[in-house]
Design a protein around this motif. Structure first.
Motif, PDB file in Angstrom:
ATOM      1  N   ASN A 139      19.552   8.264  27.990  1.00  0.00           N
ATOM      2  CA  ASN A 139      18.672   9.050  27.125  1.00  0.00           C
ATOM      3  C   ASN A 139      17.244   8.824  27.600  1.00  0.00           C
ATOM      4  OD1 ASN A 139      17.104  10.113  25.110  1.00  0.00           O
ATOM      5  ND2 ASN A 139      18.105   9.003  23.436  1.00  0.00           N
ATOM      6  N   PRO A 140      16.550   9.881  28.031  1.00  0.00           N
ATOM      7  CA  PRO A 140      15.181   9.670  28.530  1.00  0.00           C
ATOM      8  C   PRO A 140      14.244   9.068  27.466  1.00  0.00           C
ATOM      9  CG  PRO A 140      15.756  12.030  28.506  1.00  0.00           C
ATOM     10  CD  PRO A 140      16.990  11.279  28.128  1.00  0.00           C
ATOM     11  N   LEU A 141      14.630   9.140  26.209  1.00  0.00           N
ATOM     12  CA  LEU A 141      13.771   8.586  25.161  1.00  0.00           C
ATOM     13  C   LEU A 141      14.051   7.103  24.898  1.00  0.00           C
ATOM     14  CD1 LEU A 141      13.725  11.531  22.589  1.00  0.00           C
ATOM     15  CD2 LEU A 141      12.322  11.160  24.635  1.00  0.00           C
ATOM     16  N   ASN A 142      15.133   6.600  25.466  1.00  0.00           N
ATOM     17  CA  ASN A 142      15.391   5.167  25.360  1.00  0.00           C
ATOM     18  C   ASN A 142      14.463   4.445  26.332  1.00  0.00           C
ATOM     19  OD1 ASN A 142      16.460   2.676  24.804  1.00  0.00           O
ATOM     20  ND2 ASN A 142      18.580   3.317  25.055  1.00  0.00           N
ATOM     21  N   ALA A 201      -0.134  -2.601   9.734  1.00  0.00           N
ATOM     22  CA  ALA A 201       0.994  -1.739  10.117  1.00  0.00           C
ATOM     23  C   ALA A 201       1.036  -1.447  11.623  1.00  0.00           C
ATOM     24  CB  ALA A 201       0.910  -0.430   9.341  1.00  0.00           C
ATOM     25  N   HIS A 202      -0.073  -1.002  12.163  1.00  0.00           N
ATOM     26  CA  HIS A 202      -0.089  -0.588  13.568  1.00  0.00           C
ATOM     27  C   HIS A 202       0.274  -1.729  14.525  1.00  0.00           C
ATOM     28  CE1 HIS A 202      -2.326  -0.738  17.375  1.00  0.00           C
ATOM     29  NE2 HIS A 202      -1.749   0.442  17.575  1.00  0.00           N
ATOM     30  N   ASN A 203      -0.423  -2.842  14.401  1.00  0.00           N
ATOM     31  CA  ASN A 203      -0.149  -3.944  15.327  1.00  0.00           C
ATOM     32  C   ASN A 203       1.289  -4.435  15.188  1.00  0.00           C
ATOM     33  OD1 ASN A 203      -2.787  -3.832  16.114  1.00  0.00           O
ATOM     34  ND2 ASN A 203      -3.333  -5.898  15.483  1.00  0.00           N
ATOM     35  N   TYR A 204       1.732  -4.514  13.943  1.00  0.00           N
ATOM     36  CA  TYR A 204       3.069  -5.048  13.702  1.00  0.00           C
ATOM     37  C   TYR A 204       4.139  -4.232  14.444  1.00  0.00           C
ATOM     38  CZ  TYR A 204       7.516  -5.984  11.573  1.00  0.00           C
ATOM     39  OH  TYR A 204       8.845  -6.261  11.399  1.00  0.00           O
ATOM     40  N   ILE A 205       4.058  -2.917  14.358  1.00  0.00           N
ATOM     41  CA  ILE A 205       5.096  -2.085  14.981  1.00  0.00           C
ATOM     42  C   ILE A 205       5.119  -2.260  16.506  1.00  0.00           C
ATOM     43  CG2 ILE A 205       5.785   0.322  15.461  1.00  0.00           C
ATOM     44  CD1 ILE A 205       6.818  -0.638  12.771  1.00  0.00           C
ATOM     45  N   HIS A 206       3.940  -2.444  17.097  1.00  0.00           N
ATOM     46  CA  HIS A 206       3.932  -2.724  18.537  1.00  0.00           C
ATOM     47  C   HIS A 206       4.763  -3.960  18.853  1.00  0.00           C
ATOM     48  CE1 HIS A 206       1.271   0.110  20.603  1.00  0.00           C
ATOM     49  NE2 HIS A 206       0.559   0.168  19.494  1.00  0.00           N
ATOM     50  N   GLY A 207       4.545  -5.030  18.075  1.00  0.00           N
ATOM     51  CA  GLY A 207       5.280  -6.267  18.325  1.00  0.00           C
ATOM     52  C   GLY A 207       6.742  -6.152  17.939  1.00  0.00           C
ATOM     53  N   PHE A 208       7.005  -5.412  16.878  1.00  0.00           N
ATOM     54  CA  PHE A 208       8.379  -5.243  16.410  1.00  0.00           C
ATOM     55  C   PHE A 208       9.229  -4.549  17.475  1.00  0.00           C
ATOM     56  CE2 PHE A 208      11.342  -2.097  14.558  1.00  0.00           C
ATOM     57  CZ  PHE A 208      12.288  -2.967  14.049  1.00  0.00           C
ATOM     58  N   VAL A 209       8.732  -3.479  18.051  1.00  0.00           N
ATOM     59  CA  VAL A 209       9.494  -2.782  19.104  1.00  0.00           C
ATOM     60  C   VAL A 209       9.555  -3.665  20.347  1.00  0.00           C
ATOM     61  CG1 VAL A 209       9.624  -0.749  20.606  1.00  0.00           C
ATOM     62  CG2 VAL A 209       8.920  -0.490  18.220  1.00  0.00           C
ATOM     63  N   GLY A 210       8.434  -4.275  20.686  1.00  0.00           N
ATOM     64  CA  GLY A 210       8.421  -5.245  21.773  1.00  0.00           C
ATOM     65  C   GLY A 210       8.554  -4.628  23.150  1.00  0.00           C
ATOM     66  N   ASP A 221       6.679   3.379  26.869  1.00  0.00           N
ATOM     67  CA  ASP A 221       7.836   3.568  25.988  1.00  0.00           C
ATOM     68  C   ASP A 221       7.634   4.879  25.213  1.00  0.00           C
ATOM     69  OD1 ASP A 221       9.763   3.539  23.952  1.00  0.00           O
ATOM     70  OD2 ASP A 221       9.678   1.360  23.758  1.00  0.00           O
ATOM     71  N   PRO A 222       8.570   5.824  25.337  1.00  0.00           N
ATOM     72  CA  PRO A 222       8.387   7.128  24.665  1.00  0.00           C
ATOM     73  C   PRO A 222       8.176   7.019  23.146  1.00  0.00           C
ATOM     74  CG  PRO A 222      10.214   7.240  26.218  1.00  0.00           C
ATOM     75  CD  PRO A 222       9.779   5.803  26.175  1.00  0.00           C
ATOM     76  N   ILE A 223       8.546   5.891  22.547  1.00  0.00           N
ATOM     77  CA  ILE A 223       8.375   5.751  21.095  1.00  0.00           C
ATOM     78  C   ILE A 223       6.900   5.540  20.730  1.00  0.00           C
ATOM     79  CG2 ILE A 223       8.649   3.228  20.843  1.00  0.00           C
ATOM     80  CD1 ILE A 223      10.227   5.890  18.582  1.00  0.00           C
ATOM     81  N   PHE A 224       6.103   5.064  21.698  1.00  0.00           N
ATOM     82  CA  PHE A 224       4.682   4.814  21.451  1.00  0.00           C
ATOM     83  C   PHE A 224       4.006   6.024  20.800  1.00  0.00           C
ATOM     84  CE2 PHE A 224       0.365   5.764  22.796  1.00  0.00           C
ATOM     85  CZ  PHE A 224      -0.342   4.612  22.481  1.00  0.00           C
ATOM     86  N   TRP A 225       4.273   7.200  21.366  1.00  0.00           N
ATOM     87  CA  TRP A 225       3.570   8.415  20.954  1.00  0.00           C
ATOM     88  C   TRP A 225       3.921   8.798  19.528  1.00  0.00           C
ATOM     89  CZ3 TRP A 225      -0.051   9.610  24.485  1.00  0.00           C
ATOM     90  CH2 TRP A 225       0.125   9.071  25.771  1.00  0.00           C
TER      91      TRP A 225
END
Ligand code: C2O
Length: 474
Positions: A139-142, A201-210, A221-225
Motif C-alpha cells: 500500500n503506497p500509503l503505508n 496534540a501535535h507533538n504527541y502524534i508525531h511521537g506516537f506514529v514514530g 510518511d504519507p500520514i504526515f499530511w
C-alpha cells in the motif's frame, strides 16, 4: 440552505434527520454555503476504500516517489522543504504548515491527474489509531518505519476530546497557536514558546506514529499530511468559534520567502495574512458549519459518555522522579495573582497566570512525556490527570535531532525548548489565597516524566521555570 445537506454515516453513529449522534457529541450538519464548488477536505476514517480522494492520493504518492529527488515536486524534495524551513515552537507554526499543505495538495492534484483531489484529514481524537487506509502490504500509503502498530491507540491525555475542547477554548492566539517570534527559526532560544495545540496534540502524534514521523523528515510518511490537515482543521475550528488570529504586523505582514513550490516546481512566497482565509485558498473542512446543539435540545436521544480511560502506567521497576521547582519570584505581582484567584475569573479574564518552562535541554530519548502539576504533596507516577493539581502534559517533537537552522548560516544547531502552560485554573483550585502574600513560597511547579513504554523515562533538564502574569492583548 436545504440543498446539498451533507450527511455522514459511520459505524458507531446514528443519523437521524440530519442530526449526527455519536458516543459523546451531538452535532447538526448543515450546508456550508460558501464551500460550494470548492474543495472539501474530509475525514479519512469516513471514506470508503474506493473513494476518489484515497485513490488519487495513492497515485500521487507513487508518482511523486518515482520522481528524482532534485525535482521540487518529488516526494523526497517535499520532505526536504520541511527539514529546511518548517517553524516549530512559535506563531509561524500554523500558517507555515497551512501553506505547505496547500502547495502539496496542488502538486498531488497534478501528479494524480485528478484535479478534484482534496487532502483528507486524520481526526485522531475520534479515531486514535493509524487509519486503516494507511496500513497493509503493498500500500503506497503505508510506511515501513512507523513504531505505532495497527493496534496502538493514541493517548486521550493528549488528543482526547476533553483536551482538545480545552485547547479550543483558549482565547489568546498565542496560547492556542504558539508564541511571538520575529522569524520562523529564531537563533535566540528565548524567542517564541510552544503553545498547547502544538505542544500537546501535535507533538504527541508525531511521537506516537514514530519512525520518520518523529523527525524533521516526517513528511516522508504519507500520514504526515493528514495529521497536519487535522491540526489545520482545528485552527479553522478555533477561528469559527469567533477567535481572532494575532493582528500584530510583525506576524500578518511577514512573508515566508521561497519556502514553497508550485506544481511547476517554482518557488512561491506566502504572506502570513494570506493564509487566514481558507475559502480564498480554495478549500474547507467538512466539519465547518457544524454546530453543536445543547444536549437539552435533543434530550430524547440517548447520550453515552465515552468510557475510555487509556492512561496507564505499566512500568514498575524504576523509580520515577517528580521534579519540583521553586519559583523564580519574578516577574509577577502577587496582587495580580490574588485578584485573579479571588475573583475566580479564569474565563474571559484579561489576566492569566502562566508557567513558562524554558532552557530545556532537548531530551536524548523521546520515549517519555511530561505531566505538569502544582503543589501536589502526594504526587507519584500514579497520580491521575483528573487530580485537581494537574495542569497539563506536553511532549517532544524531533527535538533531539538538530536541524538546519537556516540556509544562510548553514550550520546545525540543537534548539533549547520552551513550553508555556496556562496554570490559572489549577492555581485557583489548589492555592489558598490567604497564603498568597508570599506566593513564591506557596506555589510549586512539578514535572513528572512518564515513559511511553516499559522503560525508565529519559532525563528532562529544564533550565528555568517562571510564573508570569499575562495581560491579554489580542
Ligand atoms: Cu513541521 Cu508536525 O511538523
Amino acid at each position: 440552505m436545504t440543498t446539498n445537506r451533507r450527511k455522514f454515516i459511520k459505524a458507531s453513529a446514528l443519523t437521524v434527520g440530519g442530526f449526527l449522534i455519536n458516543t459523546n457529541t451531538i452535532h447538526a450538519k448543515d450546508t456550508f454555503a460558501s464551500t460550494a464548488g470548492k474543495g472539501v477536505r474530509k475525514n479519512v476514517n469516513l471514506l470508503s476504500a474506493t473513494d476518489p480522494d484515497l485513490i488519487a492520493y495513492k497515485k500521487a504518492v507513487e508518482v511523486m516517489k518515482a520522481r528524482p529527488a532534485s525535482d521540487p515536486t518529488s516526494w523526497a524534495f517535499q520532505a526536504t522543504i520541511h527539514n529546511d524551513f518548517c517553524p516549530h515552537g512559535n506563531w509561524f507554526f500554523l500558517p507555515w504548515h497551512r501553506a505547505y499543505l496547500k502547495h502539496f495538495e496542488d502538486i498531488c492534484r497534478e501528479a494524480s491527474g485528478n484535479p478534484d483531489f482534496n487532502l483528507p484529514y486524520w481526526d485522531w481524537t475520534e479515531f486514535p489509531q493509524i487509519p486503516p487506509a494507511f496500513l497493509g502490504a503493498n500500500n503506497p500509503l503505508n510506511h515501513q518505519k512507523r513504531t505505532a502498530t495497527p493496534n496502538s491507540t493514541a493517548s486521550g491525555e493528549f488528543i482526547g476530546k476533553k483536551v482538545i475542547d480545552e485547547i479550543l477554548k483558549l482565547e489568546s492566539f498565542e496560547d492556542f497557536a504558539s508564541y511571538n517570534s520575529t522569524v520562523p527559526r529564531p537563533a535566540d532560544p528565548n524567542e517564541g514558546g510552544t503553545g498547547q495545540l502544538e505542544g500537546t496534540a501535535h507533538n504527541y502524534i508525531h511521537g506516537f506514529v514514530g519512525g520518520d514521523m518523529g523527525s524533521w523528515f516526517s513528511p516522508l510518511d504519507p500520514i504526515f499530511w493528514l495529521h497536519h490537515a487535522n491540526v489545520d482543521r482545528l485552527w479553522a475550528t478555533w477561528n469559527d468559534k469567533g477567535n481572532k488570529n494575532s493582528s500584530k504586523s510583525s506576524f500578518v505582514n511577514f512573508v515566508l520567502k521561497g519556502n514553497f513550490r508550485n506544481t511547476k516546481g517554482e518557488t512561491v512566497d506566502v504572506k502570513i495574512s494570506d493564509t487566514f482565509d481558507l475559502i480564498k485558498q480554495g478549500y474547507n473542512y467538512d466539519t465547518q458549519g457544524e454546530k453543536e446543539i445543547a444536549f437539552a435540545n435533543v434530550a430524547s436521544f440517548q447520550f453515552v459518555e465515552s468510557t475510555k480511560s487509556e492512561i496507564t502506567n505499566t512500568f514498575a521497576t524504576k523509580k520515577l522522579v517528580a521534579a519540583s521547582f521553586a519559583l523564580k519570584s519574578e516577574p509577577f505581582l502577587t496582587s495580580d495573582v490574588k485578584e485573579i484567584l479571588e475573583t475566580g475569573k479564569t474565563k474571559n479574564a484579561s489576566k492569566q497566570v502562566k508557567a513558562i518552562l524554558s532552557d530545556i535541554e532537548p531530551p536524548a530519548e523521546e520515549d517519555f512525556f511530561v505531566r505538569v502539576f502544582l503543589n501536589c504533596d502526594y504526587l507519584d507516577k500514579n497520580t491521575p490527570i483528573n487530580d485537581p493539581h494537574y495542569v497539563g502534559s506536553f511532549t517532544f517533537f524531533a527535538s533531539n535531532h538538530s536541524h538546519n537552522m537556516g540556509t544562510h548560516e548553514g550550520h546545525m544547531q540543537a534548539k533549547k525548548l520552551k513550553f508555556v502552560l496556562d496554570i490559572t485554573k489549577t492555581l485557583s483550585k489548589v492555592v489558598n489565597t490567604s497564603s498568597l502574600d508570599n506566593i513564591a513560597n506557596n506555589v510549586r511547579v512539578q514535572l513528572l516524566p512518564i515513559p511511553f513504554g516499559a522503560n525508565n523515562p529519559g532525563r528532562l533538564l529544564p533550565g528555568k521555570i517562571e510564573i508570569v502574569v499575562t495581560q491579554k492583548t489580542d
